[in-house]
Write a protein that holds these residues in place. Structure first.
Motif, PDB file in Angstrom:
ATOM      1  N   UNK A  77      26.171 -42.858-124.390  1.00 25.87           N
ATOM      2  CA  UNK A  77      27.572 -42.726-124.796  1.00 25.87           C
ATOM      3  C   UNK A  77      28.061 -41.302-124.532  1.00 25.87           C
ATOM      4  N   UNK A  78      27.232 -40.319-124.822  1.00 31.49           N
ATOM      5  CA  UNK A  78      27.616 -38.924-124.580  1.00 31.49           C
ATOM      6  C   UNK A  78      27.903 -38.688-123.095  1.00 31.49           C
ATOM      7  N   UNK A  79      27.052 -39.228-122.243  1.00 31.29           N
ATOM      8  CA  UNK A  79      27.255 -39.071-120.804  1.00 31.29           C
ATOM      9  C   UNK A  79      28.554 -39.739-120.364  1.00 31.29           C
ATOM     10  N   UNK A  80      28.823 -40.927-120.900  1.00 38.24           N
ATOM     11  CA  UNK A  80      30.046 -41.643-120.531  1.00 38.24           C
ATOM     12  C   UNK A  80      31.287 -40.890-120.984  1.00 38.24           C
ATOM     13  N   UNK A  81      31.226 -40.258-122.154  1.00 40.19           N
ATOM     14  CA  UNK A  81      32.372 -39.506-122.659  1.00 40.19           C
ATOM     15  C   UNK A  81      32.686 -38.302-121.786  1.00 40.19           C
ATOM     16  N   UNK A  82      31.648 -37.681-121.222  1.00 42.95           N
ATOM     17  CA  UNK A  82      31.843 -36.487-120.409  1.00 42.95           C
ATOM     18  C   UNK A  82      32.197 -36.811-118.966  1.00 42.95           C
ATOM     19  N   UNK A  83      32.011 -38.084-118.569  1.00 48.46           N
ATOM     20  CA  UNK A  83      32.310 -38.482-117.192  1.00 48.46           C
ATOM     21  C   UNK A  83      33.821 -38.533-116.978  1.00 48.46           C
ATOM     22  N   UNK A  84      34.284 -38.063-115.850  1.00 50.55           N
ATOM     23  CA  UNK A  84      35.712 -38.073-115.550  1.00 50.55           C
ATOM     24  C   UNK A  84      35.999 -39.071-114.438  1.00 50.55           C
ATOM     25  N   UNK A  85      36.867 -40.049-114.674  1.00 54.27           N
ATOM     26  CA  UNK A  85      37.162 -41.050-113.642  1.00 54.27           C
ATOM     27  C   UNK A  85      38.067 -40.467-112.561  1.00 54.27           C
ATOM     28  N   UNK A  86      38.205 -41.213-111.457  1.00 54.89           N
ATOM     29  CA  UNK A  86      39.183 -40.840-110.441  1.00 54.89           C
ATOM     30  C   UNK A  86      40.602 -40.974-110.973  1.00 54.89           C
ATOM     31  N   UNK A  87      41.557 -40.533-110.186  1.00 54.64           N
ATOM     32  CA  UNK A  87      42.936 -40.501-110.653  1.00 54.64           C
ATOM     33  C   UNK A  87      43.708 -41.791-110.486  1.00 54.64           C
ATOM     34  N   UNK A  88      43.146 -42.784-109.792  1.00 58.77           N
ATOM     35  CA  UNK A  88      43.871 -44.032-109.588  1.00 58.77           C
ATOM     36  C   UNK A  88      43.661 -44.981-110.762  1.00 58.77           C
ATOM     37  N   UNK A  89      44.585 -45.895-110.925  1.00 58.09           N
ATOM     38  CA  UNK A  89      44.591 -46.791-112.087  1.00 58.09           C
ATOM     39  C   UNK A  89      43.314 -47.604-112.202  1.00 58.09           C
ATOM     40  N   UNK A  90      42.810 -48.129-111.094  1.00 53.52           N
ATOM     41  CA  UNK A  90      41.620 -48.975-111.142  1.00 53.52           C
ATOM     42  C   UNK A  90      40.391 -48.179-111.583  1.00 53.52           C
ATOM     43  N   UNK A  91      40.263 -46.929-111.129  1.00 57.07           N
ATOM     44  CA  UNK A  91      39.127 -46.099-111.535  1.00 57.07           C
ATOM     45  C   UNK A  91      39.178 -45.802-113.026  1.00 57.07           C
ATOM     46  N   UNK A  92      40.385 -45.508-113.524  1.00 55.14           N
ATOM     47  CA  UNK A  92      40.551 -45.237-114.953  1.00 55.14           C
ATOM     48  C   UNK A  92      40.219 -46.476-115.767  1.00 55.14           C
ATOM     49  N   UNK A  93      40.700 -47.625-115.312  1.00 54.15           N
ATOM     50  CA  UNK A  93      40.439 -48.887-116.005  1.00 54.15           C
ATOM     51  C   UNK A  93      38.945 -49.181-116.067  1.00 54.15           C
ATOM     52  N   UNK A  94      38.252 -49.038-114.949  1.00 54.73           N
ATOM     53  CA  UNK A  94      36.819 -49.332-114.920  1.00 54.73           C
ATOM     54  C   UNK A  94      36.040 -48.361-115.808  1.00 54.73           C
ATOM     55  N   UNK A  95      36.464 -47.112-115.829  1.00 52.95           N
ATOM     56  CA  UNK A  95      35.816 -46.114-116.701  1.00 52.95           C
ATOM     57  C   UNK A  95      35.969 -46.515-118.167  1.00 52.95           C
ATOM     58  N   UNK A  96      37.165 -46.914-118.555  1.00 57.23           N
ATOM     59  CA  UNK A  96      37.408 -47.285-119.952  1.00 57.23           C
ATOM     60  C   UNK A  96      36.682 -48.573-120.317  1.00 57.23           C
ATOM     61  N   UNK A  97      36.645 -49.545-119.401  1.00 51.27           N
ATOM     62  CA  UNK A  97      35.918 -50.782-119.669  1.00 51.27           C
ATOM     63  C   UNK A  97      34.427 -50.500-119.872  1.00 51.27           C
ATOM     64  N   UNK A  98      33.868 -49.619-119.044  1.00 46.62           N
ATOM     65  CA  UNK A  98      32.451 -49.274-119.178  1.00 46.62           C
ATOM     66  C   UNK A  98      32.184 -48.585-120.515  1.00 46.62           C
ATOM     67  N   UNK A  99      33.115 -47.725-120.937  1.00 39.42           N
ATOM     68  CA  UNK A  99      32.945 -47.040-122.218  1.00 39.42           C
ATOM     69  C   UNK A  99      33.002 -48.028-123.377  1.00 39.42           C
TER      70      UNK A  99
END
Length: 292
Positions: free
Chosen positions: A156-178
């Motif tokens: 969880x700590x690693x996921x919190x520190x990870x920064x997604x790409x700037x496009x909507x799909x990258x942000x969405x996938x990052x949040x779904x994984x979290x």
């Protein structure tokens, strides 16, 4: 609707009978007022409550504080570990003043206050600063901030520190994984509904810099735990037994510090509010509110 809440402009949503008892909902780190589950809002409205929720400062449609810069969180974490004072752009005490300002703007003298995660910390700060404004306090999946309490597990700590790409799909996938990492193993949310809810939030507002400033405020609030021992506010503490982000020991510590607080642990609950958790939460929450 946007209001002036003391020093900050906040986007709010005010529902239910204005002559009913008010409950102020305070959301967690980086999340907007639209993150509150419909099932929880509906349950409170059906019970006759005036439900007030809002975007915290720096998130959603509320005032952003980009002029204050973006803190260096690893450096702040190191300072905290060395017991050096933090210097956040603003503090949880300021966010508590925002919350009190919402009550002021709506001419609500006293309200029940429910906060989740960071929102629970802000609610605790409200109760410390202005106990006369709270009918009751409910702190859900939150912490006292005391030194020595366990933190997120490694993944969880690693996921919190990870920064997604700037496009909507990258942000969405990052949040779904979290959400998959921190979600409730005993109460799985509908994947498609979760996807739609996250996507709606991204389209409404996406402001990661504000999330970093909010996190900085959390890290700097190292003295709240001691202040909680002086509270005289009817308090319910609810925590998930399987919370990987804010472990159960944090909720247990909150309840132990606040005089008279009642702790309720929900088996199978992680760090989210799927409908299954809401169905367990409402039977705990409604009697607590009604008693005060």
């Amino acid at each position: 609707m946007r209001i002036q809440a003391r020093s900050t402009q906040l986007e709010i949503r005010d529902e239910g009978p204005h002559d009913g008892p008010a409950i102020l909902l305070i959301m967690g780190l980086g999340l907007q007022l639209v993150a509150w589950p419909d099932s929880l809002i509906d349950g409170l409205l059906q019970a006759g409550y005036r439900v007030v929720r809002f975007d915290n400062r720096d998130i959603g449609l509320s005032q952003h504080y980009d002029e204050l810069g973006v803190p260096n969180l690893p450096w702040q974490m190191l300072r905290q570990a060395l017991r050096m004072p933090g210097r956040p752009p603003y503090r949880l005490q300021d966010m508590a003043q925002d919350s009190l300002g919402v009550l002021d703007a709506l001419n609500i003298e006293r309200a029940h206050v429910l906060g989740v995660s960071m929102g629970g910390m802000i609610a605790q700060r409200m109760a410390i600063a202005a106990p006369q404004r709270l009918r009751s306090l409910t702190s859900v999946m939150s912490s006292s901030g005391a030194r020595g309490l366990p933190g997120p597990n490694a993944s969880v700590r690693q996921a919190l520190l990870r920064r997604p790409g700037g496009d909507t799909e990258s942000i969405l996938q990052h949040m779904l994984a979290l959400y998959q990492l921190i979600g409730s193993p005993g109460f799985q949310d509908d994947p498609e509904r979760l996807r739609r809810r996250i996507l709606a939030g991204i389209h409404r507002s996406y402001h990661p810099e504000g999330t970093v400033r909010q996190m900085s405020a959390i890290l700097a609030d190292t003295r709240r735990a001691q202040a909680l021992t002086s509270l005289r506010c009817p308090t319910l503490v609810v925590h998930g037994r399987q919370d990987p982000l804010v472990p159960l020991a944090c909720g247990e510590d909150c309840a132990a510090r606040i005089p008279g607080a009642r702790l309720e642990v929900i088996d199978g609950m992680g760090h989210d509010l799927p409908d299954g958790v809401v169905q367990r939460l409402l039977p705990l929450l409604l009697p607590h509110l009604a008693a005060h």
